[in-house]
Motif scaffolding. Structure first.
Motif, short mmCIF file in Angstrom:
data_model
loop_
_atom_site.label_atom_id
_atom_site.label_comp_id
_atom_site.label_asym_id
_atom_site.label_seq_id
_atom_site.Cartn_x
_atom_site.Cartn_y
_atom_site.Cartn_z
N LEU A 73 20.11 68.07 55.65
CA LEU A 73 21.88 68.96 55.20
C LEU A 73 21.76 70.00 56.69
N THR A 74 23.09 70.14 57.01
CA THR A 74 23.04 70.42 58.11
C THR A 74 24.29 72.19 57.75
N CYS A 75 24.10 72.66 58.40
CA CYS A 75 25.32 73.68 58.55
C CYS A 75 25.95 74.29 59.86
N SER A 76 26.45 74.96 60.10
CA SER A 76 26.37 76.03 61.47
C SER A 76 26.27 77.24 61.27
N ILE B 179 24.79 65.68 56.00
CA ILE B 179 26.08 66.79 54.77
C ILE B 179 25.38 67.52 55.37
N ASP B 180 27.30 68.07 56.42
CA ASP B 180 27.13 69.66 56.60
C ASP B 180 28.34 70.29 55.37
N THR B 181 26.68 71.22 55.36
CA THR B 181 27.20 71.95 54.02
C THR B 181 27.79 73.76 54.05
N SER B 182 27.87 73.82 55.49
CA SER B 182 28.89 74.60 55.68
C SER B 182 29.50 75.54 55.41
N VAL C 134 26.67 73.26 46.22
CA VAL C 134 26.23 72.87 45.90
C VAL C 134 26.40 71.91 44.60
N ASP C 135 26.80 71.59 43.98
CA ASP C 135 27.53 70.49 43.51
C ASP C 135 28.40 69.48 44.40
N GLU C 136 29.27 69.97 45.05
CA GLU C 136 29.28 69.09 45.84
C GLU C 136 28.48 68.50 47.03
N THR C 137 27.45 69.06 47.49
CA THR C 137 26.83 68.62 48.27
C THR C 137 26.09 67.87 47.49
N MET D 59 15.43 75.73 57.41
CA MET D 59 15.36 76.87 56.08
C MET D 59 17.29 77.54 55.85
N GLY D 60 17.88 77.30 54.87
CA GLY D 60 18.94 77.77 54.15
C GLY D 60 20.06 77.64 54.03
N VAL D 61 19.26 76.13 54.48
CA VAL D 61 21.06 74.83 54.38
C VAL D 61 21.40 74.78 52.78
N GLY D 62 20.46 74.56 52.24
CA GLY D 62 20.50 74.26 50.41
C GLY D 62 19.63 73.89 50.42
N LYS D 63 18.76 72.76 50.83
CA LYS D 63 17.26 71.27 50.38
C LYS D 63 16.81 72.43 48.32
N THR D 64 16.61 73.35 48.24
CA THR D 64 16.20 73.35 47.59
C THR D 64 17.50 73.55 46.02
N ALA D 65 18.49 74.09 46.27
CA ALA D 65 19.25 74.33 45.70
C ALA D 65 19.84 72.87 45.11
#
Length: 185
Positions: free
Chosen positions: A121-124, A164-167, A171-174, A28-34
């Motif tokens: 999708l992952t992040c710090s 893909i690290d979204t830290s 969203v556009d770049e992801t 949760m919170g890494v940006g999957k939905t967006a």
């Protein structure tokens, strides 16, 4: 793309006409939905299923009956989308923090011919706390989801997916990175 990521996308690309199943997972919170919302807008002939839609139960109760219902609904929708001749891309996102859950989802559609793209999708931890805290302030999430999400975050590094690290990206770049993956394999 490195050799490891290419190797992780097995069972793919036999023909251009083949449907593409894009499974996007992450805590949760890494940006999957967006990400999937925008990806769906950018890809022609696409459909998007957010696995969380199948869990919109109030109150949220995880029991065997509800789990079976959610699995049945996901299976029905994925199979319908993969059967639809007008669709080229089927986008599915869900938390999927264990390989057995990924296997369950893929077993639902194992008799279909498609290119599979497994993307995590992952992040710090810092980015995750900031994102979920903002959602808590806006009433979109509950405070306890921060700890749950942080606890699950390391599980995604072990999965056989393209990461893909979204830290530090939006969203556009992801989405651009996902599109590069779709074009590059």
């Amino acid at each position: 793309m490195n050799k490891e990521n290419a190797a992780n996308s097995k069972n793919i690309r036999n023909s251009v006409e083949q449907k593409k199943l894009i499974v996007v997972n992450g805590t949760m919170g890494v940006g999957k939905t967006a990400t999937c919302r925008l990806l769906n807008k950018k890809l022609n002939n696409s459909v998007w299923l957010d696995g969380d839609w199948c869990w919109q139960i109030n109150p949220f109760v995880v029991n065997e009956e509800n789990k079976k219902m959610v699995e049945d609904n996901i299976q029905h929708l994925l199979r319908s989308y993969l059967s639809n001749s007008t669709l080229e891309y089927v986008i599915f996102n869900w938390v999927i923090h264990r390989e057995d859950i990924m296997d369950m989802v893929l077993n639902m559609v194992k008799d279909f011919d498609f290119q599979l793209f497994r993307i995590t999708l992952t992040c710090s931890e810092e980015a995750l706390i900031k994102r979920i805290s903002k959602d808590v302030e806006e009433g979109l999430r509950k405070e306890e989801q921060i700890e749950w999400s942080l606890e699950k975050l390391p599980m995604y590094g072990e999965q056989q997916t393209i990461k893909i690290d979204t830290s530090d990206i939006g969203v556009d770049e992801t989405v651009e990175r996902v599109l590069e993956i779709l074009e590059g394999i």
